[in-house]
Design a protein around this motif. Structure first.
Motif, PDB file in Angstrom:
ATOM      1  N   UNK A 118       0.843  -1.197   0.000  1.00 59.37           N
ATOM      2  CA  UNK A 118       0.000   0.000   0.000  1.00 59.37           C
ATOM      3  C   UNK A 118       0.876   1.243   0.000  1.00 59.37           C
ATOM      4  N   UNK A 119       0.575   2.196  -0.869  1.00 60.80           N
ATOM      5  CA  UNK A 119       1.341   3.427  -0.887  1.00 60.80           C
ATOM      6  C   UNK A 119       1.128   4.193   0.407  1.00 60.80           C
ATOM      7  N   UNK A 160     -14.905  -5.903  -8.000  1.00 60.81           N
ATOM      8  CA  UNK A 160     -14.033  -4.765  -7.706  1.00 60.81           C
ATOM      9  C   UNK A 160     -12.573  -5.217  -7.666  1.00 60.81           C
ATOM     10  N   UNK A 161     -12.345  -6.375  -7.082  1.00 57.43           N
ATOM     11  CA  UNK A 161     -10.993  -6.903  -7.027  1.00 57.43           C
ATOM     12  C   UNK A 161     -10.429  -7.171  -8.408  1.00 57.43           C
ATOM     13  N   UNK A 162     -11.262  -7.733  -9.278  1.00 52.80           N
ATOM     14  CA  UNK A 162     -10.817  -8.047 -10.644  1.00 52.80           C
ATOM     15  C   UNK A 162     -10.520  -6.774 -11.428  1.00 52.80           C
ATOM     16  N   UNK A 173      -6.857  -2.350 -13.630  1.00 58.44           N
ATOM     17  CA  UNK A 173      -6.560  -0.922 -13.710  1.00 58.44           C
ATOM     18  C   UNK A 173      -5.384  -0.512 -12.837  1.00 58.44           C
ATOM     19  N   UNK A 174      -4.886  -1.452 -12.032  1.00 62.34           N
ATOM     20  CA  UNK A 174      -3.800  -1.140 -11.092  1.00 62.34           C
ATOM     21  C   UNK A 174      -4.164   0.096 -10.269  1.00 62.34           C
ATOM     22  N   UNK A 210      -9.468  -8.976  -2.006  1.00 62.30           N
ATOM     23  CA  UNK A 210      -8.619  -9.077  -3.195  1.00 62.30           C
ATOM     24  C   UNK A 210      -7.337  -8.269  -3.009  1.00 62.30           C
ATOM     25  N   UNK A 211      -6.271  -8.755  -3.597  1.00 61.62           N
ATOM     26  CA  UNK A 211      -4.971  -8.086  -3.479  1.00 61.62           C
ATOM     27  C   UNK A 211      -5.042  -6.647  -3.969  1.00 61.62           C
TER      28      UNK A 211
END
Length: 318
Positions: free
Chosen positions: A1-2, A52-54, A59-60, A94-95
């Motif tokens: 996470x930024x 949303x995860x997909x 979209x990164x 999701x990651x």
């Protein structure tokens, strides 16, 4: 996470904290926005989260926006309420969604312990969570202004026995609303950002159950028009909507399809131009560069319902 860095603004921004959000090396950013979701995975919340995860991976994405009504039906009981994990941590797994979440409060959040959602203890439980009443997120190409809209709505103050609202830190209404508007106007007037996005829970324009929020039309909309806001993003109505202003560059985006939807209510609005009304679950993405904006609406299966693009530098009102 930024990493994010909280910059406490000058005293003139008393209601606003300012957060710096890093974006991509190519000076672009992408995000997802969802609202009206917190139902422990039911009413298709888990399916929306999966999609949303997909899309978030495709979209990164840099971060996620929650437009309020984060926990149903009556917010959180306290900072240790298991609903926080059951409706948030354990659902958005999701990651790609392990990024910063910026959240505002909705009217259902105020029916519980609203202060609990603002407590830093929740960030110790899940470091993604950042919820405040009103605040700003600054990036190199866009600024996001998060507004606490529930106290604006007069009817919530009139029947305290019907629904309890946690007005701690807010009452009296007129003084609080005046302060929020004053600070927002100062922030907007000082902003030199390419893109300006305002986020609140309540609708300004809507053709669904709740319709336009009169108090926001009267008090907030003129300010958004005056200072060249590009997008107003909200929830409250449990659907997806895109309405274009006919007398300013503002696009009104409703993303209240995070869980329970299908109200079956459609009331055509003759004020502005309706581009999408979808009475179901889903979410939106926003991609920005220095010159271009792209908004995409997705349904519960992650299928694209509608997309919209704008190139900065050309618009009939610029």
């Amino acid at each position: 996470m930024a990493a994010i860095f909280s910059l406490v603004a000058a005293s003139s921004f008393a209601e606003f904290h300012w957060f710096e959000q890093p974006i991509k090396m190519d000076a672009s950013l992408s995000l997802l926005a969802v609202g009206d979701w917190g139902r422990k995975g039911t009413f298709n919340q888990s399916r929306v989260a999966e999609q949303m995860g997909r899309i978030g991976e495709e979209l990164d994405i840099d971060f996620v926006i929650s437009v309020g009504d984060n926990f149903y039906d009556t917010g959180l009981v306290d900072v240790y309420d298991k609903s926080f994990e059951q409706s948030f941590t354990n659902i958005y797994t999701a990651k790609s969604l392990q990024k910063q979440w910026y959240a505002v409060l909705g009217n259902h959040d105020y029916r519980g312990n609203a202060v609990a959602q603002l407590d830093p203890i929740l960030r110790e439980i899940d470091k993604r969570w950042l919820c405040m009443r009103s605040f700003m997120v600054h990036t190199d190409i866009a600024e996001f202004f998060f507004i606490d809209t529930t106290p604006f709505v007069k009817k919530y103050w009139k029947h305290p026995k019907k629904n309890h609202y946690d007005w701690r830190g807010v009452a009296p209404r007129k003084k609080y609303v005046s302060k929020v508007l004053k600070d927002l106007e100062m922030a907007l007037s000082k902003s030199t950002s390419i893109w300006k996005v305002v986020i609140g829970h309540h609708t300004i324009r809507s053709v669904s159950e709740h319709g336009d929020t009169e108090e926001l039309v009267d008090l907030l909309l003129p300010m958004l028009q005056e200072y060249g806001v590009d997008l107003y993003m909200n929830g409250h109505d449990h659907c997806l909507e895109h309405i274009s202003s006919d007398d300013s560059p503002i696009e009104f985006l409703t993303t209240g399809g995070g869980s329970k939807a299908w109200r079956g209510i459609y009331n055509p609005n003759k004020v502005d131009t309706l581009r999408l009304f979808y009475d179901g679950q889903g979410f939106i993405s926003l991609q920005l560069t220095k010159t271009d904006a792209k908004v995409v609406f997705y349904d519960v299966n992650g299928c694209i319902l509608h997309s919209w693009n704008r190139t900065k530098g050309w618009h009939p009102y610029i």
